[in-house]
Design a protein around this motif. Structure first.
Motif, short mmCIF file in Angstrom:
data_model
loop_
_atom_site.label_atom_id
_atom_site.label_comp_id
_atom_site.label_asym_id
_atom_site.label_seq_id
_atom_site.Cartn_x
_atom_site.Cartn_y
_atom_site.Cartn_z
N PRO A 51 0.88 -1.12 -0.20
CA PRO A 51 0.05 0.03 -0.09
C PRO A 51 0.89 1.59 -0.04
O PRO A 51 1.94 1.32 0.62
N TYR A 52 0.47 2.42 -0.64
CA TYR A 52 1.09 3.74 -0.76
C TYR A 52 0.47 4.45 0.40
O TYR A 52 -0.54 4.45 0.93
N ASP A 53 1.43 5.58 0.84
CA ASP A 53 0.98 6.53 1.87
C ASP A 53 0.29 7.60 0.97
O ASP A 53 -0.45 8.70 1.68
N ILE A 54 0.67 8.00 -0.12
CA ILE A 54 0.60 9.27 -0.78
C ILE A 54 0.31 8.73 -2.12
O ILE A 54 1.05 8.10 -2.80
N GLY A 103 -4.62 0.60 7.15
CA GLY A 103 -5.15 1.40 8.28
C GLY A 103 -4.28 2.55 8.94
O GLY A 103 -4.32 2.57 9.77
N ASN A 104 -3.28 3.34 7.88
CA ASN A 104 -2.33 4.24 8.29
C ASN A 104 -2.91 5.40 7.77
O ASN A 104 -2.03 6.38 7.97
N GLY A 105 -4.07 5.68 7.28
CA GLY A 105 -4.41 6.98 6.78
C GLY A 105 -3.63 7.22 5.41
O GLY A 105 -2.93 6.24 4.98
N GLY A 106 -3.42 8.41 4.98
CA GLY A 106 -2.75 8.63 3.93
C GLY A 106 -3.42 10.01 3.08
O GLY A 106 -4.20 10.85 3.86
N SER A 107 -2.81 10.50 1.97
CA SER A 107 -2.93 11.84 1.43
C SER A 107 -3.21 11.65 -0.07
O SER A 107 -2.15 10.95 -0.72
N ARG A 140 -6.80 11.86 3.49
CA ARG A 140 -6.89 13.16 3.19
C ARG A 140 -7.18 13.33 1.71
O ARG A 140 -6.37 12.58 1.18
N VAL A 141 -7.99 14.09 1.07
CA VAL A 141 -8.18 14.25 -0.30
C VAL A 141 -8.04 15.69 -0.67
O VAL A 141 -9.29 16.52 -0.28
N ASN A 142 -7.37 16.23 -1.57
CA ASN A 142 -7.52 17.72 -1.98
C ASN A 142 -6.92 17.82 -3.26
O ASN A 142 -6.26 16.93 -3.81
N THR A 143 -7.02 19.17 -3.73
CA THR A 143 -6.52 19.42 -5.10
C THR A 143 -5.45 20.53 -4.80
O THR A 143 -5.50 21.30 -3.99
N VAL A 144 -4.69 20.67 -6.00
CA VAL A 144 -3.71 21.80 -6.19
C VAL A 144 -4.36 22.20 -7.56
O VAL A 144 -4.61 21.39 -8.46
N GLY A 190 6.27 22.90 -3.57
CA GLY A 190 5.95 22.93 -2.27
C GLY A 190 4.53 22.80 -1.76
O GLY A 190 4.27 22.17 -0.67
N ALA A 191 3.60 22.66 -2.82
CA ALA A 191 2.25 22.67 -2.44
C ALA A 191 2.00 21.23 -2.18
O ALA A 191 1.27 20.63 -1.34
N ILE A 192 2.61 20.46 -3.10
CA ILE A 192 2.57 19.03 -3.01
C ILE A 192 3.17 18.26 -1.75
O ILE A 192 2.45 17.51 -0.85
N VAL A 193 4.49 18.94 -1.28
CA VAL A 193 4.92 18.38 -0.23
C VAL A 193 3.99 18.64 1.06
O VAL A 193 3.92 18.04 2.00
N PHE A 194 3.60 20.00 1.09
CA PHE A 194 2.65 20.48 2.04
C PHE A 194 1.50 19.36 2.39
O PHE A 194 1.20 18.86 3.21
N LEU A 195 0.75 19.05 1.21
CA LEU A 195 -0.54 18.53 1.19
C LEU A 195 -0.20 17.03 1.73
O LEU A 195 -1.13 16.09 2.18
N ALA A 196 1.09 16.47 1.30
CA ALA A 196 1.36 15.03 1.66
C ALA A 196 1.77 15.03 3.11
O ALA A 196 1.78 13.88 3.43
N SER A 197 2.28 15.93 3.73
CA SER A 197 2.91 15.69 4.81
C SER A 197 2.02 16.34 6.04
O SER A 197 0.84 16.55 5.96
N ASP A 198 2.61 15.97 7.30
CA ASP A 198 1.83 16.15 8.60
C ASP A 198 1.53 17.54 8.88
O ASP A 198 0.81 18.02 9.88
N ALA A 199 2.15 18.57 7.78
CA ALA A 199 1.94 20.04 8.07
C ALA A 199 0.40 20.25 7.72
O ALA A 199 -0.02 21.46 7.86
N SER A 200 -0.18 19.43 7.03
CA SER A 200 -1.63 19.77 6.53
C SER A 200 -2.54 18.53 7.08
O SER A 200 -3.45 18.36 6.14
#
Length: 253
Positions: free
Chosen positions: A85-88, A135-139, A182-186, A226-236
């Motif tokens: 499974p992938y995390d991102i 079961g680890n969540g993801g983005s 989490r699911v978002n768009t850029v 930067g936006a991609i890393v932000f949405l992939a990370s714990d910062a978001s």
């Protein structure tokens, strides 16, 4: 004691990026690899992917690739379900065929909707199954466009595809939110890429574009990273169902 700011590190994470052989997709893959993730690049061209993956690895990142037609639902399911499974997930593959509506062919409609919309369903479904199983969540990050929020002449099908992607993102945010996915768009404005090069060659087009961007210029692929890393990370971790506008002010008018 002061609260501790969350980090942008992606060490220990794995990421799948469609359209990862060039343009925004390659920039997204490079950004995630530079933040510590192990990335898997997906596109149709094995040669292009091999070069892109090699560049990432040469610069100290970790990457591999899958040559895959993501409009083929069965092939997508088989390829992704065979892996851990992938995390991102970054859904970046896309296309456009700008022309007036009366000149749009059925092939144009099918090509744009198949890649910009249906393939996102195929890949997201397969990756989400793995995320739910782990079961680890993801983005999940969907590369949309400012055209997912406005209209534009000559882009009826493209706008329709990106508006659909925005709706899909909001629905998935609610569906997967209870599982910490989490699911978002850029939503970039016009970016200098291979996809847009022929558009900018048209007389007057660059001026038409820059007049509608508050910053007075088109974007660079580096400005999406930067936006991609932000949405992939714990910062978001509180961000889902949102559209992060990278449009230089286009939609602020």
């Amino acid at each position: 004691m002061l609260p501790k700011a969350p980090g942008f590190s992606l060490h220990g994470k794995t990421a799948l990026i469609t359209g990862g052989g060039r343009g925004i997709g390659l920039a997204a893959a490079a950004a995630l690899a530079q933040a510590g993730a192990r990335v898997t690049l997906v596109a149709r061209s094995a040669d292009e992917l091999e070069r892109a993956s090699g560049q990432i690895n040469e610069e100290g990142g970790q990457s591999d690739f899958i040559a895959l037609d993501i409009t083929d639902s069965a092939a997508v399911s088989a390829a992704i379900e065979a892996r851990e499974p992938y995390d991102i997930l970054v859904n970046c593959a896309g296309t456009n065929r700008p022309k007036p509506l009366v000149e749009v062919t059925d092939d144009d409609i099918n090509a744009i909707i198949d890649l910009n919309v249906k393939s996102v369903f195929h890949v997201s479904r397969a990756v989400a199954k793995g995320m739910l199983r782990a079961g680890n969540g993801g983005s999940i990050i969907n590369v949309s466009s400012q055209m997912g929020h406005v209209g534009s002449p000559g882009r009826t099908v493209y706008c329709a595809s990106k508006h659909a992607l925005e709706g899909m993102t909001k629905a998935l945010a609610w569906e997967l939110g209870p599982h910490a996915i989490r699911v978002n768009t850029v939503c970039p404005t016009f970016i200098e890429t291979v996809l847009t090069a022929s558009m900018f060659d048209a007389p007057g087009f660059r001026d038409w574009v820059t007049q509608r961007i508050a910053l007075g210029r088109v974007g660079r692929v580096e400005e999406v990273m930067g936006a991609i890393v932000f949405l992939a990370s714990d910062a978001s971790t509180l961000v889902t169902g949102s559209a992060l506008m990278l449009d230089g002010g286009w939609t602020a008018a």
